[in-house]
Structures are given as structure tokens and as C-alpha cells.
Design a protein around this motif. Structure first.
Motif, PDB file in Angstrom:
ATOM      1  N   PHE A  37       2.190  -2.366   0.775  1.00 32.32           N
ATOM      2  CA  PHE A  37       1.423  -3.489   1.298  1.00 32.32           C
ATOM      3  C   PHE A  37       1.822  -4.736   0.512  1.00 32.32           C
ATOM      4  N   ARG A  38       1.549  -5.880   1.093  1.00 35.21           N
ATOM      5  CA  ARG A  38       1.811  -7.106   0.340  1.00 35.21           C
ATOM      6  C   ARG A  38       0.727  -8.141   0.646  1.00 35.21           C
ATOM      7  N   GLN A  39       0.543  -9.011  -0.316  1.00 33.13           N
ATOM      8  CA  GLN A  39      -0.411 -10.105  -0.142  1.00 33.13           C
ATOM      9  C   GLN A  39       0.286 -11.397  -0.495  1.00 33.13           C
ATOM     10  N   ALA A  40       0.495 -12.201   0.516  1.00 33.69           N
ATOM     11  CA  ALA A  40       1.108 -13.498   0.308  1.00 33.69           C
ATOM     12  C   ALA A  40       0.055 -14.483  -0.189  1.00 33.69           C
ATOM     13  N   SER A  49       5.028  -1.125   5.349  1.00 40.50           N
ATOM     14  CA  SER A  49       5.839   0.072   5.550  1.00 40.50           C
ATOM     15  C   SER A  49       5.117   1.275   4.979  1.00 40.50           C
ATOM     16  N   ALA A  50       5.403   2.435   5.535  1.00 37.48           N
ATOM     17  CA  ALA A  50       4.793   3.663   5.032  1.00 37.48           C
ATOM     18  C   ALA A  50       5.706   4.838   5.324  1.00 37.48           C
ATOM     19  N   ILE A  51       5.522   5.891   4.540  1.00 41.34           N
ATOM     20  CA  ILE A  51       6.286   7.116   4.744  1.00 41.34           C
ATOM     21  C   ILE A  51       5.325   8.286   4.692  1.00 41.34           C
ATOM     22  N   SER A  52       5.436   9.152   5.674  1.00 39.08           N
ATOM     23  CA  SER A  52       4.507  10.259   5.828  1.00 39.08           C
ATOM     24  C   SER A  52       4.865  11.422   4.912  1.00 39.08           C
ATOM     25  N   LYS A  53       3.830  12.036   4.361  1.00 36.64           N
ATOM     26  CA  LYS A  53       4.033  13.252   3.573  1.00 36.64           C
ATOM     27  C   LYS A  53       4.383  14.415   4.490  1.00 36.64           C
ATOM     28  N   GLN A  54       3.795  14.412   5.672  1.00 37.86           N
ATOM     29  CA  GLN A  54       3.895  15.555   6.575  1.00 37.86           C
ATOM     30  C   GLN A  54       5.337  15.824   6.996  1.00 37.86           C
ATOM     31  N   ASP A  55       6.026  14.763   7.461  1.00 39.59           N
ATOM     32  CA  ASP A  55       7.359  14.990   8.013  1.00 39.59           C
ATOM     33  C   ASP A  55       8.368  13.904   7.647  1.00 39.59           C
ATOM     34  N   GLY A  56       7.970  13.039   6.724  1.00 37.28           N
ATOM     35  CA  GLY A  56       8.893  11.995   6.302  1.00 37.28           C
ATOM     36  C   GLY A  56       9.044  10.858   7.288  1.00 37.28           C
ATOM     37  N   THR A  57       8.202  10.854   8.318  1.00 38.86           N
ATOM     38  CA  THR A  57       8.248   9.756   9.290  1.00 38.86           C
ATOM     39  C   THR A  57       8.000   8.427   8.595  1.00 38.86           C
ATOM     40  N   THR A  58       8.765   7.427   8.992  1.00 37.10           N
ATOM     41  CA  THR A  58       8.602   6.115   8.392  1.00 37.10           C
ATOM     42  C   THR A  58       8.109   5.107   9.419  1.00 37.10           C
ATOM     43  N   HIS A  59       7.501   4.075   8.914  1.00 35.86           N
ATOM     44  CA  HIS A  59       7.001   3.007   9.774  1.00 35.86           C
ATOM     45  C   HIS A  59       7.300   1.672   9.114  1.00 35.86           C
ATOM     46  N   TYR A  60       7.622   0.698   9.936  1.00 38.64           N
ATOM     47  CA  TYR A  60       7.845  -0.666   9.458  1.00 38.64           C
ATOM     48  C   TYR A  60       7.149  -1.648  10.384  1.00 38.64           C
ATOM     49  N   THR A  69      13.757  -0.872   3.768  1.00 37.16           N
ATOM     50  CA  THR A  69      13.879   0.573   3.946  1.00 37.16           C
ATOM     51  C   THR A  69      12.997   1.275   2.925  1.00 37.16           C
ATOM     52  N   ILE A  70      12.143   2.163   3.420  1.00 36.47           N
ATOM     53  CA  ILE A  70      11.296   2.959   2.544  1.00 36.47           C
ATOM     54  C   ILE A  70      11.922   4.337   2.402  1.00 36.47           C
ATOM     55  N   ASN A  77       9.765  11.755  -8.316  1.00 34.84           N
ATOM     56  CA  ASN A  77       8.366  11.385  -8.107  1.00 34.84           C
ATOM     57  C   ASN A  77       8.231   9.883  -7.846  1.00 34.84           C
ATOM     58  N   THR A  78       9.108   9.376  -7.028  1.00 37.20           N
ATOM     59  CA  THR A  78       9.164   7.933  -6.808  1.00 37.20           C
ATOM     60  C   THR A  78       9.370   7.632  -5.328  1.00 37.20           C
ATOM     61  N   VAL A  79       8.680   6.596  -4.875  1.00 41.57           N
ATOM     62  CA  VAL A  79       8.895   6.045  -3.534  1.00 41.57           C
ATOM     63  C   VAL A  79       9.482   4.655  -3.725  1.00 41.57           C
ATOM     64  N   TYR A  80      10.501   4.357  -2.935  1.00 37.37           N
ATOM     65  CA  TYR A  80      11.204   3.087  -3.063  1.00 37.37           C
ATOM     66  C   TYR A  80      10.979   2.221  -1.824  1.00 37.37           C
ATOM     67  N   LEU A  81      11.099   0.930  -2.039  1.00 39.71           N
ATOM     68  CA  LEU A  81      11.156  -0.007  -0.931  1.00 39.71           C
ATOM     69  C   LEU A  81      12.360  -0.912  -1.192  1.00 39.71           C
ATOM     70  N   GLN A  82      13.432  -0.649  -0.474  1.00 40.24           N
ATOM     71  CA  GLN A  82      14.626  -1.483  -0.574  1.00 40.24           C
ATOM     72  C   GLN A  82      14.440  -2.687   0.340  1.00 40.24           C
ATOM     73  N   MET A  83      14.526  -3.851  -0.236  1.00 38.09           N
ATOM     74  CA  MET A  83      14.276  -5.076   0.522  1.00 38.09           C
ATOM     75  C   MET A  83      15.553  -5.911   0.531  1.00 38.09           C
TER      76      MET A  83
END
Length: 126
Positions: A37-40, A49-60, A69-70, A77-83
């Protein structure tokens, strides 16, 4: 209690790139759906953006689609957000958050996200 820690923010010129990281020093992220999430300045916090635990589905969200890219590395043990192709309107504080595995990534309902990091600041200069 899940503690989340973001890193990777900074100052970058328009068109540049940054990679944000979200980790949980004392817990395991792989059991959660993770969102960014972001707050301007002067605006409400928004999901991007988000990534699902269940099946790795991503959303933007449309505002970042094609530029961000998430991804996750369970071994680290890391989640990335490449911007990439950053724009001045991407400026803000970026938060990662964790939701239960059933959380639907496409809606990015903030109320579902129980755990939040402190945020990392991203500033994009024009």
C-alpha cells in the motif's frame, strides 16, 4: 503478533527504479497474503499490489500495472516490490501488510490486512 519491516525506499529521479522489501524478522510470511500500500502526501492510503498465499496470484492497480512487479522468496522470507519507470506521482510512504490466506488480492480491502509495517518513504523527483 506479526511484525513487518519494509526497506528499500529512497530518493530517485523520474524514470528510475527501486526495489522495496518486506520481511518478518520473527515470523514466516509464506502463510499470509501480502499487500503493498502507499500513502501519498495529503492523500488516503491506497492499495497498489498484492500476492496471494493460496496460489501466488498477483494483483496490480491500474496506476502501477506494467511498471511494478510483486514477488516473494519464501526461502528468504521476503516479499519484494520492484518499481520501474517511477513517476513523481509514485511519491509516498509505502507499507507492506499481511492478510489471512483467504484474502482476495484483487480487492485489496485494507480491513482484511491485520498486520502492517512502519513504512518506507519513496520520493520521485521530476
Amino acid at each position: 503478533q506479526l511484525q513487518l519491516v519494509e526497506s528499500g525506499g529512497g530518493l530517485v529521479q523520474s524514470g528510475g527504479s527501486l526495489r522495496l522489501s518486506c520481511t518478518a524478522p520473527e515470523s514466516t510470511l509464506k502463510y499470509y497474503t501480502i499487500g503493498w500500500f502507499r500513502q501519498a502526501p495529503g492523500k488516503e492510503r491506497e492499495g497498489i499490489s498484492a500476492i496471494s498465499k493460496q496460489d501466488g496470484t498477483t494483483h496490480y492497480e491500474d496506476s502501477v500495472k506494467g511498471r511494478f512487479t510483486i514477488s516473494k522468496d519464501d526461502a528468504k522470507n521476503t516479499v519484494y516490490l520492484q518499481m520501474n519507470e517511477l513517476k513523481p506521482e509514485d511519491t509516498g510512504v509505502y507499507y507492506c501488510a499481511a492478510a489471512p490466506p483467504w484474502a482476495t488480492v484483487s480487492t485489496m480491502t485494507q480491513a482484511w490486512y491485520d498486520y502492517w509495517g512502519q513504512g518506507t518513504r519513496v520520493t520521485v523527483s521530476s
